[in-house]
Design a protein around this motif. Structure first.
Motif, PDB file in Angstrom:
ATOM      1  N   GLY A 107       0.814  -1.214   0.000  1.00  0.00           N
ATOM      2  CA  GLY A 107       0.000   0.000   0.000  1.00  0.00           C
ATOM      3  C   GLY A 107       0.853   1.272   0.000  1.00  0.00           C
ATOM      4  O   GLY A 107       0.355   2.353  -0.306  1.00  0.00           O
ATOM      5  N   ASP A 108       2.125   1.129   0.339  1.00  0.00           N
ATOM      6  CA  ASP A 108       3.010   2.305   0.366  1.00  0.00           C
ATOM      7  C   ASP A 108       3.441   2.701  -1.041  1.00  0.00           C
ATOM      8  O   ASP A 108       3.367   1.907  -1.979  1.00  0.00           O
ATOM      9  N   GLU A 109       3.949   3.932  -1.122  1.00  0.00           N
ATOM     10  CA  GLU A 109       4.487   4.433  -2.380  1.00  0.00           C
ATOM     11  C   GLU A 109       5.965   4.791  -2.184  1.00  0.00           C
ATOM     12  O   GLU A 109       6.346   5.352  -1.166  1.00  0.00           O
ATOM     13  N   LEU A 110       6.742   4.437  -3.197  1.00  0.00           N
ATOM     14  CA  LEU A 110       8.186   4.725  -3.197  1.00  0.00           C
ATOM     15  C   LEU A 110       8.480   5.737  -4.293  1.00  0.00           C
ATOM     16  O   LEU A 110       8.017   5.581  -5.424  1.00  0.00           O
ATOM     17  N   LEU A 111       9.259   6.773  -3.973  1.00  0.00           N
ATOM     18  CA  LEU A 111       9.739   7.702  -5.006  1.00  0.00           C
ATOM     19  C   LEU A 111      11.177   7.309  -5.325  1.00  0.00           C
ATOM     20  O   LEU A 111      12.030   7.228  -4.430  1.00  0.00           O
ATOM     21  N   LEU A 112      11.414   7.041  -6.601  1.00  0.00           N
ATOM     22  CA  LEU A 112      12.704   6.491  -7.022  1.00  0.00           C
ATOM     23  C   LEU A 112      13.318   7.401  -8.091  1.00  0.00           C
ATOM     24  O   LEU A 112      12.643   7.760  -9.073  1.00  0.00           O
ATOM     25  N   ALA A 113      14.579   7.752  -7.921  1.00  0.00           N
ATOM     26  CA  ALA A 113      15.258   8.611  -8.899  1.00  0.00           C
ATOM     27  C   ALA A 113      15.317   7.883 -10.246  1.00  0.00           C
ATOM     28  O   ALA A 113      15.619   6.689 -10.300  1.00  0.00           O
ATOM     29  N   ASP A 114      15.049   8.607 -11.320  1.00  0.00           N
ATOM     30  CA  ASP A 114      15.041   7.992 -12.660  1.00  0.00           C
ATOM     31  C   ASP A 114      16.446   7.601 -13.107  1.00  0.00           C
ATOM     32  O   ASP A 114      16.618   6.923 -14.111  1.00  0.00           O
ATOM     33  N   SER A 115      17.452   8.015 -12.336  1.00  0.00           N
ATOM     34  CA  SER A 115      18.849   7.725 -12.695  1.00  0.00           C
ATOM     35  C   SER A 115      19.417   6.548 -11.906  1.00  0.00           C
ATOM     36  O   SER A 115      20.609   6.297 -11.955  1.00  0.00           O
ATOM     37  N   VAL A 116      18.577   5.803 -11.161  1.00  0.00           N
ATOM     38  CA  VAL A 116      19.146   4.752 -10.293  1.00  0.00           C
ATOM     39  C   VAL A 116      19.725   3.582 -11.074  1.00  0.00           C
ATOM     40  O   VAL A 116      19.336   3.289 -12.206  1.00  0.00           O
ATOM     41  N   TYR A 117      20.585   2.899 -10.363  1.00  0.00           N
ATOM     42  CA  TYR A 117      21.197   1.635 -10.796  1.00  0.00           C
ATOM     43  C   TYR A 117      20.090   0.684 -11.261  1.00  0.00           C
ATOM     44  O   TYR A 117      19.074   0.513 -10.586  1.00  0.00           O
ATOM     45  N   ASP A 118      20.289   0.069 -12.408  1.00  0.00           N
ATOM     46  CA  ASP A 118      19.219  -0.696 -13.037  1.00  0.00           C
ATOM     47  C   ASP A 118      18.623  -1.805 -12.154  1.00  0.00           C
ATOM     48  O   ASP A 118      17.407  -1.954 -12.097  1.00  0.00           O
TER      49      ASP A 118
END
Ligand SMILES: *Cc1c(COP(=O)(O)O)cnc(C)c1O
Length: 398
Positions: A107-118
């Motif tokens: 149910g949680d949401e994660l904000l992830l940088a578009d530049s992260v390690y694949d």
């Protein structure tokens, strides 16, 4: 000698002394390998007494570690001023996933940088999705603007700065300020900088992650990861790691401790040599742009100057025109650069990078194909000569 990662001392002094408690080293200079599964107790009463106790830094069962792992974990904690504890993992990817699982629930949401390690992106998009966690990608240059993306369900922000393929430097203090105000946990993949160049916990990060496989081990001969936690986050991280059964082998932890003693010296060389080579590449007509955080052409360069103590040895450059075959002519013919994944070892490496295949919200529009270099401990003049010949091959093949 006691462990001494005292932040008032120089980096060389800190990495040499950190984590070397006498009870663990027994007077041997680098904490030796303590291998174990079973730990024997005197009698039932002793066994029961131990089972009920806090087993942190106490022999209990091999899965909870031995002095070999505790010594490296404590050293990494000492290198992060303000940190409460560090846990080790059998790889950097295992460290990333354990850190995320210690924070997120369905149910949680994660904000992830578009530049992260694949592999981090892939863990979020597959495993976490199945686990009921939604991921939204953010522009690595968003800074304090991340406030607009936070919803009631946002539980965590996962940062990687600079991104290890494309090197955007993020405004970590601005993101941390927003996250703290909204009760959101911040995780940082700090593999590029290590705590020596970016003391993440001191800058307000809750969980600081290292692929120790890279600069800590430093010799391309072991897989290892770590998560260092702020006081508010270490107990949940410990519980999650134990529940997942995560344990780094004593032999690999020993290699990590051995590597750590020279990390300040190696990082200084990696950083200086990589910057010299990056500056030289900028002068070459075949090169359109160099994405190195210490150079003005890199997105977020001003933040790098403000927040980092120096550069490490990994960066990307973009060729001017040319295609796959011309890039291959450059890379395949290199003599001193290996072609392979990972980085942080003593040897130089070159790989093709194609971020357009993995980006979600920030399109990758550049002048030509990209090459990522890990600059090792060879003499920079020899590496430059090797690259110069490579650029000649590129020009001829283009
Ligand atoms: C290599 C790497 C990892 C993963 O580490 P492994 O030990 O290879 O699993 C995580 N993050 C970054 C930025 C990396 O470069």
């Amino acid at each position: 000698m006691s462990g001494d990662g005292d932040p008032k001392k120089g980096d060389g002094t800190r990495v040499v002394g950190a984590g070397r408690r006498k009870e663990w080293t027994q007077g041997i200079v680098n904490t030796p390998v303590w291998r174990a599964s079973t730990i024997l107790y005197d009698d039932i009463a002793d066994l029961r007494a131990n089972a009920g106790r806090d087993t942190h830094h106490r022999l209990f069962y091999g899965r909870r570690g031995t002095p070999t792992q505790w010594s490296l974990a404590e050293a990494l904690t000492e290198l992060e001023p303000g940190a409460a504890a560090t846990f080790l993992y059998p790889s950097g990817v295992a460290a990333v996933s354990a850190a995320l699982l210690s924070v997120l629930s369905p149910g949680d949401e994660l904000l992830l940088a578009d530049s992260v390690y694949d592999p981090t992106r892939s863990f979020a998009q597959t495993f976490l999705k199945r686990f009921g966690v939604t991921t939204r990608f953010y522009d690595p240059l968003i800074g304090g603007g991340i406030a607009e993306m936070i919803s009631d369900r946002t539980r965590a922000i996962f940062i990687e700065s600079p991104g290890s393929l494309t090197f955007e430097v993020q405004d970590v203090p601005a993101i941390v300020a927003v996250a703290k105000a909204r009760g959101v946990t911040t995780l940082l993949d700090n593999t590029w900088a290590t705590p020596l160049l970016f003391p993440a916990i001191e800058k307000g990060i809750d969980l600081s992650i290292l692929a120790c496989t890279k600069y800590v081990v430093g010799h391309s001969d072991a897989m290892l990861g770590s998560v260092t936690a702020a006081p508010s986050h270490w107990e949940k991280l410990r519980a999650t790691s134990f529940q997942l059964g995560q344990v780094a082998s004593p032999d690999d932890a020993w290699l990590g401790s051995r590597g750590l003693r020279t990390m300040a010296l190696r990082l200084k060389h990696h950083g200086e040599a990589a910057l010299a080579i990056a500056r030289w590449l900028e002068t070459r007509p075949e090169v359109a742009r160099v994405l190195h955080p210490a150079l003005p052409g890199c997105p977020g360069h001003a933040l790098f100057v403000r927040d980092f103590k120096g550069p490490s040895g990994l960066f990307t450059f973009i060729l001017r025109g040319g295609g796959e075959a011309a890039r291959a002519a450059l890379i395949d013919g290199l003599d001193l650069f290996g072609i392979g994944y990972s980085w942080g070892g003593f040897e130089s490496l070159a790989i093709p990078v194609d971020p357009e295949r993995i980006r979600t919200i920030t399109p990758w529009q550049v002048e030509g194909p990209a090459v990522r270099l890990q600059i090792g401990l060879e003499d920079p003049a020899d590496l430059i000569a090797d690259l110069a010949a490579g650029l000649d091959r590129f020009r001829a093949a283009k």
